[in-house]
Scaffold this active site. Structure first.
Site, PDB file in Angstrom:
ATOM      1  N   PRO A  89       0.812  -1.221   0.000  1.00  0.00           N
ATOM      2  CA  PRO A  89       0.000   0.000   0.000  1.00  0.00           C
ATOM      3  C   PRO A  89       0.848   1.275   0.000  1.00  0.00           C
ATOM      4  CG  PRO A  89      -0.741  -1.537   1.695  1.00  0.00           C
ATOM      5  CD  PRO A  89       0.579  -2.046   1.201  1.00  0.00           C
ATOM      6  N   GLU A 116       2.272  -7.762   8.516  1.00  0.00           N
ATOM      7  CA  GLU A 116       2.324  -6.298   8.452  1.00  0.00           C
ATOM      8  C   GLU A 116       3.333  -5.833   7.410  1.00  0.00           C
ATOM      9  OE1 GLU A 116      -0.531  -6.821  10.512  1.00  0.00           O
ATOM     10  OE2 GLU A 116      -0.060  -4.739  10.031  1.00  0.00           O
ATOM     11  N   ARG A 154      -0.488 -10.121 -20.590  1.00  0.00           N
ATOM     12  CA  ARG A 154      -1.351  -9.973 -21.770  1.00  0.00           C
ATOM     13  C   ARG A 154      -0.720  -9.066 -22.824  1.00  0.00           C
ATOM     14  NH1 ARG A 154      -4.441  -5.409 -21.910  1.00  0.00           N
ATOM     15  NH2 ARG A 154      -6.204  -6.384 -22.968  1.00  0.00           N
ATOM     16  N   ASP A 169      -7.712  -1.062 -25.801  1.00  0.00           N
ATOM     17  CA  ASP A 169      -8.027  -1.131 -24.364  1.00  0.00           C
ATOM     18  C   ASP A 169      -8.331   0.250 -23.799  1.00  0.00           C
ATOM     19  OD1 ASP A 169      -5.647  -3.668 -23.252  1.00  0.00           O
ATOM     20  OD2 ASP A 169      -7.540  -3.742 -24.352  1.00  0.00           O
TER      21      ASP A 169
HETATM   22  C1  LIG Z   1      -0.990  -5.382   5.376  1.00  0.00           C
HETATM   23  O1  LIG Z   1      -0.482  -5.878   4.166  1.00  0.00           O
HETATM   24  C2  LIG Z   1       0.736  -5.392   3.744  1.00  0.00           C
HETATM   25  C3  LIG Z   1       1.484  -4.411   4.426  1.00  0.00           C
HETATM   26  C4  LIG Z   1       2.709  -3.986   3.877  1.00  0.00           C
HETATM   27  C5  LIG Z   1       3.151  -4.519   2.687  1.00  0.00           C
HETATM   28  C6  LIG Z   1       2.405  -5.490   2.017  1.00  0.00           C
HETATM   29  C7  LIG Z   1       1.212  -5.920   2.549  1.00  0.00           C
HETATM   30  C8  LIG Z   1       0.408  -6.974   1.820  1.00  0.00           C
HETATM   31  N1  LIG Z   1      -0.882  -6.386   1.464  1.00  0.00           N
HETATM   32  C9  LIG Z   1      -1.025  -5.522   0.399  1.00  0.00           C
HETATM   33  C10 LIG Z   1      -0.097  -5.457  -0.622  1.00  0.00           C
HETATM   34  C11 LIG Z   1      -0.329  -4.554  -1.669  1.00  0.00           C
HETATM   35  C12 LIG Z   1      -1.468  -3.762  -1.649  1.00  0.00           C
HETATM   36  C13 LIG Z   1      -1.742  -2.777  -2.755  1.00  0.00           C
HETATM   37  N2  LIG Z   1      -2.628  -1.805  -2.514  1.00  0.00           N
HETATM   38  O2  LIG Z   1      -1.142  -2.881  -3.823  1.00  0.00           O
HETATM   39  C14 LIG Z   1      -2.349  -3.877  -0.606  1.00  0.00           C
HETATM   40  N3  LIG Z   1      -2.134  -4.752   0.397  1.00  0.00           N
END
Ligand SMILES: COc1ccccc1CNc1ccc(C(N)=O)cn1
Length: 246
Positions: A89, A116, A154, A169
């Site tokens: 994220p 986490e 793809r 696309d």
């Molecule tokens: C709590 O999870 C994490 C916390 C830190 C890193 C990875 C994770 C694994 N989760 C993810 C991974 C990617 C995305 C995205 N938005 O691309 C959303 N969640």
């Protein structure tokens, strides 16, 4: 192109890459997806891959050592240098433009975090790029990695036949896609726009561009301002807006 995936759920990742266009691209050897499970490289009796977070707080963090060993084995498995992407994220938002750039590389690897996330020291030392598929949190990076595999897979030459070509696309020219219609021509839900039945390919192309411009204006004005419009497209959008207003 080769894609290596580092994940605690390799079967899930292999299944994601085995279906549809991406599965066919693998069968045609346009794409090779390999998986690496850090648990296979954990050395303690419990095969630990995570540990509690220094500083306290809820949740666990993926440890350095099993990942370093996994990544070393992954890098050594093929000659090409690897562009290592961490899905999180906290990453840069993934766009079609970035997908097209990744699709041109000979080899990428996708690191899927769980819990986490991953120890920051491993990320700082090993990761080339951190990517996010959107502003939401998943329980693991695997679904984000599956998105990257599909979007990049793809685009490999030969993966899509003409009927599916990537050119039309959404986002491929910075606009949303136009509406599509299949048989029957007339249905209780309505009829197919006349122009699409006319056989006049210039008129059909004009209608489709106008619809793409109009939709992008209505639904994603942010894409329009990014892209800019040449004079003919602006005139076409004005025509759409006049009709839309009436
Ligand atoms: C709590 O999870 C994490 C916390 C830190 C890193 C990875 C994770 C694994 N989760 C993810 C991974 C990617 C995305 C995205 N938005 O691309 C959303 N969640």
């Amino acid at each position: 192109m080769r894609i290596d995936v580092v994940s605690l759920f390799p079967d899930f990742m292999r299944q994601c890459a085995a279906v549809g266009v991406v599965g066919r691209a693998q069968q045609r050897e346009l794409l090779q997806v390999e998986t690496w499970n850090p648990r296979d490289y954990a050395t303690d009796r419990h095969r630990s891959v995570d540990s509690s977070s220094y500083g306290g707080g809820p949740g666990m963090v993926m440890m350095i050592e099993p990942l370093r060993t996994t990544l070393a084995a992954m890098r050594a498995a093929a000659a090409e240098p690897v562009h290592l992407v961490y899905l999180s994220p906290q990453g840069t938002r993934l766009t079609q433009g970035r997908v097209e750039a990744l699709a041109r590389l000979p080899r990428i690897a996708l690191l899927c975090g769980r819990y986490e996330g991953v120890d920051e020291r491993l990320l700082a030392h090993e990761v080339d790029e951190e990517l996010s598929i959107g502003d939401y949190v998943l329980s693991g990076g695997e679904l984000a990695a599956a998105v990257v595999i599909d979007a990049v897979g793809r685009l490999q030459d030969g993966a899509l036949n003409d009927a599916q070509s990537a050119e039309q696309d959404s986002f491929s020219d910075g606009l949303l896609d136009c509406p599509h219609y299949a048989k029957p021509v007339h249905d209780a839900l309505g009829s197919v726009p006349e122009v699409l039945l006319s056989g006049d390919h210039a008129a059909i192309a004009r209608w489709r561009l106008k619809q793409s411009l109009g939709r992008t204006w209505l639904r994603r004005p942010d894409l329009l301002s990014q892209r800019g419009l040449d004079a003919p497209s602006r005139a076409l959008l004005d025509e759409f807006r006049r009709e839309h207003a009436s």
